[in-house]
Enzyme design. Sequence first.
Site, PDB file in Angstrom:
ATOM      1  N   HIS A 155      31.852  44.213  33.950  1.00 59.12           N
ATOM      2  CA  HIS A 155      31.635  42.799  34.282  1.00 59.12           C
ATOM      3  C   HIS A 155      31.291  41.996  33.037  1.00 59.12           C
ATOM      4  O   HIS A 155      31.856  40.923  32.784  1.00 59.12           O
ATOM      5  CB  HIS A 155      30.516  42.670  35.328  1.00 59.12           C
ATOM      6  CG  HIS A 155      30.164  41.253  35.657  1.00 59.12           C
ATOM      7  ND1 HIS A 155      29.170  40.559  34.984  1.00 59.12           N
ATOM      8  CD2 HIS A 155      30.687  40.382  36.552  1.00 59.12           C
ATOM      9  CE1 HIS A 155      29.097  39.339  35.470  1.00 59.12           C
ATOM     10  NE2 HIS A 155      29.998  39.201  36.430  1.00 59.12           N
TER      11      HIS A 155
ATOM     12  N   ARG B 243      39.705  32.780  39.824  1.00 56.73           N
ATOM     13  CA  ARG B 243      38.838  33.586  40.691  1.00 56.73           C
ATOM     14  C   ARG B 243      37.865  32.634  41.387  1.00 56.73           C
ATOM     15  O   ARG B 243      36.830  32.279  40.824  1.00 56.73           O
ATOM     16  CB  ARG B 243      38.106  34.631  39.852  1.00 56.73           C
ATOM     17  CG  ARG B 243      39.054  35.680  39.274  1.00 56.73           C
ATOM     18  CD  ARG B 243      38.503  36.380  38.065  1.00 56.73           C
ATOM     19  NE  ARG B 243      38.483  35.479  36.908  1.00 56.73           N
ATOM     20  CZ  ARG B 243      38.478  35.879  35.643  1.00 56.73           C
ATOM     21  NH1 ARG B 243      38.534  37.160  35.356  1.00 56.73           N
ATOM     22  NH2 ARG B 243      38.434  35.002  34.663  1.00 56.73           N
TER      23      ARG B 243
ATOM     24  N   CYS C 126      47.772  40.068  36.097  1.00 58.50           N
ATOM     25  CA  CYS C 126      46.584  39.292  35.748  1.00 58.50           C
ATOM     26  C   CYS C 126      45.360  40.145  35.446  1.00 58.50           C
ATOM     27  O   CYS C 126      44.253  39.635  35.387  1.00 58.50           O
ATOM     28  CB  CYS C 126      46.254  38.293  36.855  1.00 58.50           C
ATOM     29  SG  CYS C 126      45.885  39.072  38.438  1.00 58.50           S
TER      30      CYS C 126
END
Length: 880
Positions: free
Chosen positions: A460, A566, A836
């Site tokens: 992340h 997103r 992506c």
Amino acid sequence: MNKLIYYFGNNGSDGNASMKNILGNKGAGLAEMSNLKLPIPNGFTITTELCNYFYKHNNNLPKNFQNELQQAITKLEITTGKIFGSTTSNPLLLSVRSGSTVSMPGMMDTILNLGMNNEVCNALADSCGNKLFALDSYRRFLEMYGSTVLSIPSDLFEQIYEKHKVQADIYKDSDITVELLEKIIDDFKRLHIKYTKQLIKDPYEQLESAIKAVLYSWKNNRAIVYRKLNNISEDFGTAINIQEMVFGNLGKTSATGVVFTRSPSTGEKKLFGEFLINAQGEDIVSGTRTPMPIIANDSNSMQAMMPEVFTKLSQIAKKLEEHYLDMQDIEFTIENNKLYILQTRTAKRTAIAAINIAVQMVEEKLISKEQALMRIDPESLNQLLHTRIDYSKKLTAIAEGLPASPGAATGIVVFSPYDAEKLSHHHKVILVRHDTSPEDINGMHVASGILTIRGGMTSHAAVVARGMGKPCVCGTNNLSIDEQKQILIAGDIVIKQGDIITIDGGSGKIFLGEMPLIQPTFSEESTLILDWADEISSLKVRANAETVNDALVSIKFGAQGIGLCRSEHMFFDKNKIPLVREMIIAPDIERRQCALQKLLPLQTEDFKALFRVMKNKPVNIRLLDPPLHEFLPTTDEDKKNLAHSLNLPLSMIHQRLHAMHEVNPMLGHRGCRLGICLPEIYQMQIEAILTAIFELHKKEHIESNLELMIPLISNVAEIKKLKMDIYAVVKKLEQRYSYKFSFTLGTMIELPRAALGSKKIAKEVDYFSFGTNDLTQTTYGISRDDIASFLPYYLEEKIFESDPFTTLDEEGVGELIKIAIKRGKSSNANLKLGACGEHAGNPTSIAFFHKMNLNYVSCSPYRIPIARIAAAQAKIKQGS
């Protein structure tokens, strides 16, 4: 066995520039210069085949090699008029140098002045009338042969040398006398005998042992590390170049040096280099003497001191550059005013120099635009986009992790997003965490850099940092955090909150204190070469972006749209996260709808801002994807605030949180599963998106180009169900606004079952976007957040050739993509294709996507220039 020795010199050459695989980079260059009639020392190259034989046969040489070597020396003696090992007159001394097929500067071994002993030294002194020079050459041989071939520690030779200079009250090498050199040589000999019990005097024995030493150096530690860092195969082996010695240490009319045909730092078109009078090549490298410039405005330059030689060198440099059609790095020696070229090779250069030189050479009509683009290392463009550390000064790192997001940052250490926000008003901060979660987004946003103890290149922290263009280092296993004491521990070093550190996201290094930084530059030439890339490539490059700032950066770097928005990232804004939590924790549909209605206008404004910036460029919005637990509170204070806002007891909040706990949330209630089980969430998002489009059309006359994407599909039934729900909202809004919405509907292909079932899925959608992060996770059964714990071992043992989350695994994941494309196109010939994941910014993976005929790739904003160059290179390679 094939021919092992190839000659070169004044009488022509057996080889040429195309024979790098067997002659090595240096040997092929010497052969080519010989064919160009340039002044080079005569010699021969022993091919890479000998190296491969040597390692396959327990470090033994072929039986016939000694005869072939003897014949080569005899031929060299005839060519030069000198005798190897002569004790009477004009002895032939040799240089023995490595020469890999790929340039590995300084990584392997070299021996100069080989063939020396007492008698040869005396003969050399007699033939040139310069005993000081002969003794100096002998001294150099004993030191280089001793340290390189006999593995005597080099500092022992240096200690003897310096001790004698101090005792004689001599501070400059140029003041050393014959008598002092004789004493130094005697001590060097004693050192040889101490370590090896003998002094090797036979020139042929010296030569054989030197050849073996060069072969052994192919597998020395520094060469192995260099090959790993630069992805050079172990199988190439090294060639060996043996040449007559030419001497730059014969006096004031002799010299040695290195010259670049253009500046390796800026690309400026002028000679750039240094030289030393009365010296041999290692004197420049060792730094024991300060070299002088080739060109300068004062009397210390070669141009001023040796004008005739300088003119000759300039002519040769021009000839070599025009012959090779690239900037050259040239080593030379001057012996009694006669110039010899020892080596030429394609010069290493900075990213800005590479771009400037490529553009100049196109303008000079030396190369084509395609050739110019192939000269650019896409990854090197990171130098142009990010601040970096100035490593010209000696710096010592306190720790090292994974280089997760390029660039360098200095700031005070903080251990929480809250402290990052609070202190960032007055200081630059480095956010230090065990790992990060979406909840840390505000702290990450204000931080100058991010450092995590855990996590890998696609964790992340890494993904978000790359998207933000912030430096990030992950997986720093040699660091630890004591959260109670609020300290970071690096061995014996304890770093407290407020202490300054510098992180280098390009190398993974961490430094204590403030390091010197170099600011990024993006020149007109950079823009021009990227425009050339777009002219050539067929693969479009889009951006992963969800904020106005991301979008503006993306446009600046040449994005042709947004390939992944997103939408959940918009939820982490401090004004929205309480409403999102209300929506998730709400005990009934009414309260959930109430929270969603409050979110609706906020989401609408977010989408309006994004469409406004992108104008009519495509914007691909992915509906909510991550598991809901990522939005939930983790601190007691946040839990209390949530209970208060919902007017619920804290115990009920704890119950709801417990009920929502998942053992493996990344494979649980997320993606399209949320849209099916909680349809009101997707309905709100679609209403926000379409309302934004309508309001921009009506009030600002801006037309939007929407692509709507459903995540984590595994089954065509999921698509059919969600498609029905989506178009029900569309129909309702079309009636409300009396406006016909136009958009395309697509899905992520990020699960193996979706790839295998793509024939049915393709009938229901307009496009596929390959989410290669999750597709890699689910194909391998590896969490990208946990791979750092074993990846180094897998790479070391060659179980993995590369990190599968950085470079796409073509054999497994790539095969699923091929299947998905073939089956998808069979039922929907007009199906558009994109990618992506993080791989979409990786040059090797981009070459695969080009081969698969994808329409676009979408990557982090700061990877866009890299992807544009890589896409063009993929097209050029396909056509060559």
